[in-house]
Motif scaffolding. Sequence first.
Motif, mmCIF file in Angstrom:
data_model
loop_
_atom_site.group_PDB
_atom_site.id
_atom_site.type_symbol
_atom_site.label_atom_id
_atom_site.label_comp_id
_atom_site.label_asym_id
_atom_site.label_seq_id
_atom_site.Cartn_x
_atom_site.Cartn_y
_atom_site.Cartn_z
ATOM 1 N N UNK A 38 0.722 -1.290 0.267
ATOM 2 C CA UNK A 38 -0.038 0.083 0.060
ATOM 3 C C UNK A 38 0.795 0.984 0.225
ATOM 4 N N UNK A 39 1.903 1.125 0.902
ATOM 5 C CA UNK A 39 2.755 2.568 0.523
ATOM 6 C C UNK A 39 3.559 2.787 -0.254
ATOM 7 N N UNK A 40 4.069 1.574 -1.170
ATOM 8 C CA UNK A 40 3.741 1.422 -2.562
ATOM 9 C C UNK A 40 3.452 2.279 -3.172
ATOM 10 N N UNK A 41 2.315 1.557 -3.159
ATOM 11 C CA UNK A 41 1.409 2.100 -4.658
ATOM 12 C C UNK A 41 0.806 3.916 -4.125
ATOM 13 N N UNK A 42 0.669 3.443 -2.869
ATOM 14 C CA UNK A 42 0.796 5.294 -2.899
ATOM 15 C C UNK A 42 1.356 6.252 -2.883
ATOM 16 N N UNK A 43 2.541 5.412 -3.102
ATOM 17 C CA UNK A 43 3.484 6.070 -2.919
ATOM 18 C C UNK A 43 3.523 7.061 -4.850
ATOM 19 N N UNK A 44 3.310 6.099 -5.683
ATOM 20 C CA UNK A 44 2.938 5.980 -7.245
ATOM 21 C C UNK A 44 2.012 7.007 -6.771
ATOM 22 N N UNK A 45 1.161 6.581 -6.401
ATOM 23 C CA UNK A 45 -0.310 7.477 -7.080
ATOM 24 C C UNK A 45 0.354 9.538 -6.392
ATOM 25 N N UNK A 46 1.015 9.694 -5.353
ATOM 26 C CA UNK A 46 1.150 10.909 -5.090
ATOM 27 C C UNK A 46 2.175 11.497 -6.405
ATOM 28 N N UNK A 47 3.444 10.591 -6.555
ATOM 29 C CA UNK A 47 4.841 10.833 -7.663
ATOM 30 C C UNK A 47 3.696 11.293 -9.094
ATOM 31 N N UNK A 48 2.647 10.069 -9.616
ATOM 32 C CA UNK A 48 2.482 10.606 -11.187
ATOM 33 C C UNK A 48 0.956 11.110 -11.185
ATOM 34 N N UNK A 49 0.753 11.985 -10.200
ATOM 35 C CA UNK A 49 -1.158 12.545 -10.113
ATOM 36 C C UNK A 49 -0.876 13.302 -9.500
ATOM 37 N N UNK A 50 -0.432 13.152 -7.976
ATOM 38 C CA UNK A 50 -1.006 14.149 -6.971
ATOM 39 C C UNK A 50 -0.175 15.580 -6.802
ATOM 40 N N UNK A 51 1.162 15.166 -7.328
ATOM 41 C CA UNK A 51 1.902 16.553 -6.742
ATOM 42 C C UNK A 51 2.251 16.797 -7.746
ATOM 43 N N UNK A 52 2.407 15.861 -9.964
ATOM 44 C CA UNK A 52 2.514 17.027 -10.800
ATOM 45 C C UNK A 52 0.865 17.882 -10.651
ATOM 46 N N UNK A 53 -0.010 18.036 -10.571
ATOM 47 C CA UNK A 53 -1.504 18.623 -10.496
ATOM 48 C C UNK A 53 -1.403 19.273 -9.626
ATOM 49 N N UNK A 54 -0.351 19.584 -9.234
ATOM 50 C CA UNK A 54 -1.034 21.102 -7.721
ATOM 51 C C UNK A 54 -1.023 22.117 -8.499
ATOM 52 N N UNK A 55 -0.799 23.522 -8.586
ATOM 53 C CA UNK A 55 -2.516 23.363 -6.734
ATOM 54 C C UNK A 55 -4.067 22.481 -7.357
ATOM 55 N N UNK A 56 -4.273 21.859 -6.063
ATOM 56 C CA UNK A 56 -5.727 21.569 -6.805
ATOM 57 C C UNK A 56 -6.421 23.080 -6.648
ATOM 58 N N UNK A 57 -7.645 22.749 -7.478
ATOM 59 C CA UNK A 57 -8.812 24.007 -6.727
ATOM 60 C C UNK A 57 -10.070 23.248 -5.768
ATOM 61 N N UNK A 58 -9.835 22.305 -6.200
ATOM 62 C CA UNK A 58 -11.730 21.760 -6.132
ATOM 63 C C UNK A 58 -11.324 20.357 -5.618
ATOM 64 N N UNK A 59 -12.033 20.108 -4.636
ATOM 65 C CA UNK A 59 -12.189 18.315 -4.225
ATOM 66 C C UNK A 59 -12.238 17.354 -5.761
ATOM 67 N N UNK A 60 -13.217 18.206 -6.269
ATOM 68 C CA UNK A 60 -14.047 17.328 -7.512
ATOM 69 C C UNK A 60 -12.889 17.255 -8.020
ATOM 70 N N UNK A 61 -11.807 18.539 -8.759
ATOM 71 C CA UNK A 61 -10.833 17.625 -9.490
ATOM 72 C C UNK A 61 -9.780 16.751 -8.764
ATOM 73 N N UNK A 62 -10.212 16.462 -7.277
ATOM 74 C CA UNK A 62 -9.133 15.797 -7.234
ATOM 75 C C UNK A 62 -9.862 13.893 -7.389
ATOM 76 N N UNK A 63 -10.751 13.948 -6.387
ATOM 77 C CA UNK A 63 -11.913 12.778 -7.395
ATOM 78 C C UNK A 63 -11.660 12.302 -8.392
#
Length: 107
Positions: A38-63
Amino acid sequence: MTTPSQAIPGPRDLPVHQGQATTRKSDLTNYRSVNALMESTIGLFKTELIKPGRPWKTLSQVELATAEWIDWYCHRRLHGEIGHIPPVEYESNYYLATTKPQVTTTI
């Protein structure tokens, strides 16, 4: 700061029943394996999606982005350890190969 009474339960808090002391080590190993995955998958998720997409404007965008990433991760990502096919295809092939065909009769 948390005190020991406020700490999040961890593997050492797994219940041990009398006569099952040998099972505890197995439970602990399984817990660590799942936790590492799970830690590996969450790290991959953050690296590939969350960090490059910052700043997220709304929660709906993240969902929405999360749902799209999970769809890609399960259905289109080519996984090298399973023959460069998507995980869903591998799972489908596995069940086709391991399930016994059901006999049907017609009257």
